[in-house]
Design an enzyme around this catalytic site. Sequence first.
Site, PDB file in Angstrom:
ATOM      1  N   HIS A  93      22.585  31.497  28.485  1.00 37.47           N
ATOM      2  CA  HIS A  93      22.552  30.194  27.831  1.00 37.47           C
ATOM      3  C   HIS A  93      21.205  29.566  28.172  1.00 37.47           C
ATOM      4  O   HIS A  93      20.414  30.164  28.899  1.00 37.47           O
ATOM      5  CB  HIS A  93      23.739  29.323  28.241  1.00 37.47           C
ATOM      6  CG  HIS A  93      23.817  28.931  29.689  1.00 37.47           C
ATOM      7  ND1 HIS A  93      23.871  29.856  30.715  1.00 37.47           N
ATOM      8  CD2 HIS A  93      23.866  27.713  30.299  1.00 37.47           C
ATOM      9  CE1 HIS A  93      23.953  29.221  31.882  1.00 37.47           C
ATOM     10  NE2 HIS A  93      23.938  27.921  31.661  1.00 37.47           N
ATOM     11  N   HIS A  95      20.305  26.522  29.641  1.00 36.55           N
ATOM     12  CA  HIS A  95      20.112  25.488  30.665  1.00 36.55           C
ATOM     13  C   HIS A  95      18.849  25.778  31.478  1.00 36.55           C
ATOM     14  O   HIS A  95      18.454  26.940  31.631  1.00 36.55           O
ATOM     15  CB  HIS A  95      21.331  25.426  31.586  1.00 36.55           C
ATOM     16  CG  HIS A  95      22.479  24.635  31.007  1.00 36.55           C
ATOM     17  ND1 HIS A  95      23.762  24.735  31.488  1.00 36.55           N
ATOM     18  CD2 HIS A  95      22.499  23.725  30.000  1.00 36.55           C
ATOM     19  CE1 HIS A  95      24.545  23.898  30.794  1.00 36.55           C
ATOM     20  NE2 HIS A  95      23.801  23.289  29.892  1.00 36.55           N
ATOM     21  N   ASP A  97      18.080  26.046  34.467  1.00 40.26           N
ATOM     22  CA  ASP A  97      18.107  26.967  35.608  1.00 40.26           C
ATOM     23  C   ASP A  97      18.339  28.418  35.178  1.00 40.26           C
ATOM     24  O   ASP A  97      18.566  29.286  36.027  1.00 40.26           O
ATOM     25  CB  ASP A  97      19.157  26.523  36.648  1.00 40.26           C
ATOM     26  CG  ASP A  97      20.547  26.351  36.065  1.00 40.26           C
ATOM     27  OD1 ASP A  97      20.680  25.836  34.937  1.00 40.26           O
ATOM     28  OD2 ASP A  97      21.524  26.731  36.749  1.00 40.26           O
ATOM     29  N   HIS A  98      18.254  28.688  33.868  1.00 38.01           N
ATOM     30  CA  HIS A  98      18.396  30.053  33.347  1.00 38.01           C
ATOM     31  C   HIS A  98      17.236  30.458  32.446  1.00 38.01           C
ATOM     32  O   HIS A  98      17.210  31.590  31.964  1.00 38.01           O
ATOM     33  CB  HIS A  98      19.738  30.187  32.606  1.00 38.01           C
ATOM     34  CG  HIS A  98      20.916  29.945  33.510  1.00 38.01           C
ATOM     35  ND1 HIS A  98      21.697  30.965  34.012  1.00 38.01           N
ATOM     36  CD2 HIS A  98      21.397  28.792  34.060  1.00 38.01           C
ATOM     37  CE1 HIS A  98      22.627  30.447  34.821  1.00 38.01           C
ATOM     38  NE2 HIS A  98      22.464  29.128  34.868  1.00 38.01           N
ATOM     39  N   HIS A 164      31.164  25.997  28.821  1.00 35.13           N
ATOM     40  CA  HIS A 164      30.056  25.468  29.620  1.00 35.13           C
ATOM     41  C   HIS A 164      28.933  25.060  28.667  1.00 35.13           C
ATOM     42  O   HIS A 164      28.423  23.944  28.725  1.00 35.13           O
ATOM     43  CB  HIS A 164      29.600  26.508  30.630  1.00 35.13           C
ATOM     44  CG  HIS A 164      28.422  26.107  31.452  1.00 35.13           C
ATOM     45  ND1 HIS A 164      28.479  25.152  32.423  1.00 35.13           N
ATOM     46  CD2 HIS A 164      27.133  26.530  31.426  1.00 35.13           C
ATOM     47  CE1 HIS A 164      27.280  24.996  32.963  1.00 35.13           C
ATOM     48  NE2 HIS A 164      26.438  25.825  32.370  1.00 35.13           N
ATOM     49  N   ASP A 186      27.456  31.062  34.088  1.00 37.09           N
ATOM     50  CA  ASP A 186      28.027  29.746  34.411  1.00 37.09           C
ATOM     51  C   ASP A 186      29.431  29.519  33.840  1.00 37.09           C
ATOM     52  O   ASP A 186      29.896  28.385  33.779  1.00 37.09           O
ATOM     53  CB  ASP A 186      27.076  28.628  33.949  1.00 37.09           C
ATOM     54  CG  ASP A 186      25.844  28.520  34.836  1.00 37.09           C
ATOM     55  OD1 ASP A 186      25.715  29.328  35.779  1.00 37.09           O
ATOM     56  OD2 ASP A 186      25.018  27.627  34.587  1.00 37.09           O
ATOM     57  N   HIS A 231      26.310  30.875  40.937  1.00 39.86           N
ATOM     58  CA  HIS A 231      25.949  29.711  41.748  1.00 39.86           C
ATOM     59  C   HIS A 231      26.865  29.514  42.951  1.00 39.86           C
ATOM     60  O   HIS A 231      27.411  28.433  43.153  1.00 39.86           O
ATOM     61  CB  HIS A 231      25.973  28.449  40.867  1.00 39.86           C
ATOM     62  CG  HIS A 231      24.967  28.437  39.756  1.00 39.86           C
ATOM     63  ND1 HIS A 231      23.655  28.843  39.912  1.00 39.86           N
ATOM     64  CD2 HIS A 231      25.064  28.052  38.460  1.00 39.86           C
ATOM     65  CE1 HIS A 231      23.012  28.702  38.772  1.00 39.86           C
ATOM     66  NE2 HIS A 231      23.838  28.229  37.873  1.00 39.86           N
TER      67      HIS A 231
HETATM   68  C1  5PN Z   1      22.061  22.928  38.195  1.00 41.40           C
HETATM   69  C2  5PN Z   1      22.292  22.067  37.020  1.00 41.40           C
HETATM   70  N1  5PN Z   1      21.988  20.784  37.093  1.00 41.40           N
HETATM   71  C3  5PN Z   1      22.149  19.962  36.034  1.00 41.40           C
HETATM   72  C4  5PN Z   1      22.659  20.476  34.882  1.00 41.40           C
HETATM   73  C5  5PN Z   1      22.949  19.845  33.650  1.00 41.40           C
HETATM   74  O1  5PN Z   1      22.770  18.671  33.347  1.00 41.40           O
HETATM   75  O2  5PN Z   1      23.463  20.737  32.801  1.00 41.40           O
HETATM   76  C6  5PN Z   1      23.523  22.038  33.462  1.00 41.40           C
HETATM   77  C7  5PN Z   1      22.999  21.775  34.793  1.00 41.40           C
HETATM   78  C8  5PN Z   1      22.807  22.611  35.872  1.00 41.40           C
HETATM   79  O3  5PN Z   1      23.111  23.916  35.789  1.00 41.40           O
HETATM   80 ZN    ZN Z   2      24.503  26.225  32.877  1.00 40.08          ZN
HETATM   81 ZN    ZN Z   3      23.400  27.545  35.897  1.00 42.79          ZN
END
Ligand code: 5PN
Ligand code: ZN
Ligand code: ZN
Length: 248
Positions: A93, A95, A97-98, A164, A186, A231
């Site tokens: 996805h 986001h 952090d990906h 998610h 996630d 995570h």
């Molecule tokens: C780690 C993290 N912090 C904030 C958000 C968010 O607003 O949507 C996904 C997300 C995260 O994975």
């Molecule tokens: Zn996510």
């Molecule tokens: Zn994530």
Amino acid sequence: MKIYLLSSGTLVLDHSHIYWNMGPGQEVRFPVYSVLIDHPEGLFLFDTGYDLEHVNRVLPFEKPEQESNETIPEQLKLAGYSPDDVTVLVNSHLHFDHVGGNRHLRKARVVLHRRELNQGQNCEPFERLGYSDQQWNHDAANFETIEGDQEIARGLQLFETPGHTIGHYSLLVSPENSKPMLFIFDAAYTPLSLEKEINSSFHIDPVAGVRSIRRVKEMAREHDADLFFSHDLDSFKTYRLAPNYYEV
Ligand code: 5PN
Ligand code: ZN
Ligand code: ZN
């Protein structure tokens, strides 16, 4: 097949974001990582972690801790590869952090769910922080959108786990001679999330999210797969990290 886990460092969230509607709690530090698979049909990277500069600028309250060797180029180098070696990049996805290292992979086809690409470019107001890193959306990116459950290479199956996000994919790796490995990204952050069927606070459809958690549990049972949580620090400590790898 060689499977490497590439570390991207850690972030912090309040307990109540990890376990939505379960009440207040303490801050939790959790890992972020990507999955690199050296496969006969190509070099496949699943997700690219977070970009430290982006998080420091936009989400400093998540207290990022990332060593200088925890970027995608450095982690690939650690495993013996360069960014140009990656033939297929899959984003579970979009986001932040990906997708943090997506921009380094100039030669790769970028495979993702059709609805995720659309959402990443035009998200709901409450999703803006999640989709805040837009660096994946550069001119040279060669997107290839897919829908439904898809075997993208022999033994690499993407299956839909929305909730998610609208187009979230999980990954089942089915080696010929060893136990399947299930990367749920996630769909569920931790073993407790899975057991109690608890979404994170970041979601577009919590009912779909619960169904996806059940789907992941059923897949794990059906295939007798080892589960990998995206995570969860306790689980992460038991995983083999690059330059070490799983030979399957
Ligand atoms: C780690 C993290 N912090 C904030 C958000 C968010 O607003 O949507 C996904 C997300 C995260 O994975
Ligand atoms: Zn996510
Ligand atoms: Zn994530």
